[in-house]
Enzyme design. Sequence first.
Site, PDB file in Angstrom:
ATOM      1  N   HIS A   1      -7.217  -5.291  -1.511  1.00  0.00           N
ATOM      2  CA  HIS A   1      -6.077  -4.404  -1.381  1.00  0.00           C
ATOM      3  C   HIS A   1      -5.205  -5.352  -0.349  1.00  0.00           C
ATOM      4  CE1 HIS A   1      -4.057  -0.648  -1.430  1.00  0.00           C
ATOM      5  NE2 HIS A   1      -3.874  -0.732   0.110  1.00  0.00           N
TER       6      HIS A   1
ATOM      7  N   ASP B   1      -9.622  -4.495  -5.651  1.00  0.00           N
ATOM      8  CA  ASP B   1      -8.860  -3.565  -4.839  1.00  0.00           C
ATOM      9  C   ASP B   1      -9.856  -2.271  -4.678  1.00  0.00           C
ATOM     10  OD1 ASP B   1      -7.380  -1.495  -3.345  1.00  0.00           O
ATOM     11  OD2 ASP B   1      -5.797  -2.000  -4.227  1.00  0.00           O
TER      12      ASP B   1
ATOM     13  N   SER C   1       0.782  -1.163  -0.124  1.00  0.00           N
ATOM     14  CA  SER C   1       0.060   0.047  -0.025  1.00  0.00           C
ATOM     15  C   SER C   1       0.931   1.247  -0.014  1.00  0.00           C
ATOM     16  CB  SER C   1      -0.886   0.052   1.224  1.00  0.00           C
ATOM     17  OG  SER C   1      -1.947   1.131   1.170  1.00  0.00           O
TER      18      SER C   1
END
Length: 429
Positions: free
Chosen positions: A367, A332, A243
Amino acid sequence: MSLPVTPVLSVVPTRGLMDETFKVLVENLPPVFPVTIHSLHQSENQGHWEAYAYYMSDHRGKVSVSDDLSFGGTYTGKEPMGLLWSMRPVPGSPEGLRLRKVNVCTPMLVNISVYSGHDGFRKLAPLASVLTERWYLAPGVQRIDIREKGVIGTLFIPPVLPKSGPGPFPGLLDLWGGGGGLFEYRAALLASRGYVALALQYLTNGELQFVALELLDYFETAFNIIKHHPQVMPDRVGIFGLSLGSIMTIYLAAESTVIKPRCCVCVSGTHAFPHGKILSEIYQEFGDKVRLDKNNYQIWRGIGLAILSDPTKKVDVMKINCPMLLVNGHDDQNWSSTESAEDINHMMRAEGKEHLLTRLEYPDTGHLIEPPFSPHFRATKFIMNTRKEKTILLWGGQTKPHADAQEHSWRNILTFLQQHLYGSPNSKL
């Protein structure tokens, strides 16, 4: 129902690393007998997580989780590790929980039990139970607190390994995402697989950690702490980010003139980011791009797409000169990671550097792509800023495909790291 014999439950091995498989077998059951196999874990914050599956014993009175089909529960089909990856909070738990190991020096304890029948099994006493240990830290791994040159983190050094001996070892800078804090479990697992890994703290509740050092200096200093450690091969240090950690990984690989990572792993990241802004500022600027799903969970994909549409906010990935692995999920919902991966591929192809890029993309995957057999978290609580305002973010993904992606991507990540950190300088992708 009373049984003429006592069922026997075995889990092999009862102690193992988090990325290792186990075999669950029930014997001494009557033939064609209904049972529920249940796993239960009490987290470090005293929450309870569970998974369960319905089976029928075969003609010999056996149930093998590795070989037999579950026809109900938190997973169905033949799923050897479903008792871990399909875990969820027990009924009545608060909304938006996320299971993360904090103290890697202790195991994740999982109690596996077998019950008679299916409906209402929780009200019954188990026929048999086995307590298992799941570790992120292999025996012999050293854990060292780092408070050096303004850098805060935890360093993990592998034990003597059959292939590499006593070291030195390749190194990795391990960067987590925008939730902030210091999480050690991935670095501990990487050290258990033969890499000196530094889990770096660089955010606290979305705010930058840096005091004495500027943005780039902080990461460069952390990288050099690994590089110059006597147990590290100085020319074999990479960066692993998830991330926001992936954003910083890409930024360092492209913009730093001080460090040269040997390779990079970027999970659910992007090359587009407003430099120098903290998360709360980004949220304020692009808040109109946030959407809500039917549960009022926040979807941030629009923020990422808006930033990605501005060429001035893109990192110049054409400057990158090391192999890079991008891992992304097509579902995501938090960031525009798949669109970013496509744009990175386009930019590097235009520069004649497409050979440096390896991409792994997974359908119905969200994600938070973590080490294998970690539970899937479609939506969890997220602390926005220093005022500790909480919201629930939608990360995306469906449980079974997401679990498969975590297992497949981890194997490929370890292969990638083996090739580029242990392999020869001329190894090809």
